[in-house]
Design an enzyme around this catalytic site. Sequence first.
Site, PDB file in Angstrom:
ATOM      1  N   HIS A 138       0.774  -1.224   0.016  1.00 36.36           N
ATOM      2  CA  HIS A 138       0.081  -0.059   0.017  1.00 36.36           C
ATOM      3  C   HIS A 138       0.713   1.265  -0.009  1.00 36.36           C
ATOM      4  O   HIS A 138       0.473   2.083  -0.305  1.00 36.36           O
ATOM      5  CB  HIS A 138      -0.916  -0.157   1.123  1.00 36.36           C
ATOM      6  CG  HIS A 138      -0.385   0.170   2.527  1.00 36.36           C
ATOM      7  ND1 HIS A 138       0.182  -0.739   3.167  1.00 36.36           N
ATOM      8  CD2 HIS A 138      -0.104   1.333   3.061  1.00 36.36           C
ATOM      9  CE1 HIS A 138       0.530  -0.143   4.393  1.00 36.36           C
ATOM     10  NE2 HIS A 138       0.774   1.134   4.451  1.00 36.36           N
ATOM     11  N   ASP A 171       0.376  -7.752   1.498  1.00 38.19           N
ATOM     12  CA  ASP A 171       0.656  -6.165   1.569  1.00 38.19           C
ATOM     13  C   ASP A 171       2.323  -5.995   1.558  1.00 38.19           C
ATOM     14  O   ASP A 171       2.988  -5.436   2.440  1.00 38.19           O
ATOM     15  CB  ASP A 171       0.185  -5.590   2.880  1.00 38.19           C
ATOM     16  CG  ASP A 171       0.272  -4.127   2.967  1.00 38.19           C
ATOM     17  OD1 ASP A 171       0.095  -3.608   1.648  1.00 38.19           O
ATOM     18  OD2 ASP A 171       0.250  -3.730   4.007  1.00 38.19           O
ATOM     19  N   SER A 173       4.826   2.500   7.888  1.00 35.53           N
ATOM     20  CA  SER A 173       4.520   1.482   7.351  1.00 35.53           C
ATOM     21  C   SER A 173       5.828   0.739   6.261  1.00 35.53           C
ATOM     22  O   SER A 173       6.270   1.695   5.578  1.00 35.53           O
ATOM     23  CB  SER A 173       3.393   1.653   6.233  1.00 35.53           C
ATOM     24  OG  SER A 173       2.182   1.799   7.194  1.00 35.53           O
TER      25      SER A 173
END
Length: 473
Positions: free
Chosen positions: A208, A238, A322
Amino acid sequence: MGKIKILKKEYLRPKRRFSHHEEREATTHQEVVPDEVTPDEVTPDEVPSDEMMSDGTAGQAEIIDKVTITTASEHAEAEASDDSAPDEEAASQIEEAAAPVTPQPAARNSHFRWLYLIPAVLFGMALMMLWHLFADQPAPEKPKTVQETLTKTEKAIKITKDHVVSVVNLQKANNLLNESEVPEEVGIGSGVIYKVTDKAAFIVTNYHVIKDAETVQVTLSNNRKVKASVIGSDEWTDLAVIKIPKGQLSGQMKFADSDKIIVGQTAIAIGSPLSQTFAGSVSQGIISGLNRAVPVDMDGDGLYDWESNVIQTDAAVNPGNSGGALVNDRGELVGINAMKISLDNVEGISFAIPSNDVKKITAILETKHKIVRPELGVQVQDINNLQLDAVRQQLGIPADRTEGVIVMGVEGGSAAQAAGLQAQDIITKMDGKQLKSLVQFRKILYYDHQKGDTLTMTVLRQGKTEQLTAILK
């Protein structure tokens, strides 16, 4: 026994001249006349200059170097003779003066010669003092290397911090005239350098973070910006792999065995929260939980599409973290930070993808560029998401049925069509496992099987149970 008297003198003494001596000397000269020596005939070589008298004539010098040994009686007689016969002494002195004298080296002031030793002694003492001064001085010590005393956490951060980078998602924006502009930043995350070859460095990050990016830019720990290319990505896990030129990079992150970590171990999160301004930020916590199944809404429709198997930690993780690293106190990667629970009344609940999963997925993405998963060829819906009774009645779902997935459509030529699946069939079991949700359906299909595997299903069709078998494509 008589008394022994030892007399020794070594100096020149001008002979004293008194008036009675001069008278007697004149008388004596009448009787004994030696060769006359006039003052003009005396040369400086014959008479030392310091023996010249005040009247300009050379005085007679007496050289005395005698050792006289006498008895006490002889000494007394000598003293008496000195008092009683001055004339005899004067006559003997005249005779000695008249006799030729052999020149001898002068021994003046011999009793002061020890004074010349003083400078030598002082000089020697000075040398000795200097010698002791430099000899006793300790040798200059070599500069000691300051040894760093670091804690385990500090060491872990030191050896891993340079392996964590910032990853920027750049996309072109269109203006009102629909003209493309220069790509601009639409998102930022972090990444971990996990592999370095002779020509390139490979970085793992979240899917993402780089999703829909036209350009991916990496900012290294030394603030150098490098354009990266996307090697492969996988939406369901992911994870994504990007590559940059090696340049001066040499180190890489080491993987820990995530199956061996335990709750309570140190967890250190490293990344770029919020923006590149805070690149390289570090937060510390512990491992709070293992094997957490966290549902994920991947398409943003408000419904959970996937269930991630993750590690829970209380280390502070924020947007921008992230794709960053979660390491242990040995500086080994235990997970890739992926998500957190962001609620007003929730604190310290963050999740990371386990390092063993990361290692397996990145190896596939490097070579195949994507994860090839088996396909069943159906569109399914989670029964739990069908809350309206009218819909449930229309689809023929029993009122007491709360688990399983309902088939909404079947693709032509798919494995599902070949197996005999039909619309409105409710799949209740897969491979004998009770099927509770759509997330579980996907995990069994994607994690437990590959192309060509046989999948068994228990299906509820119009109130009847049937067993179907599909060969996955």
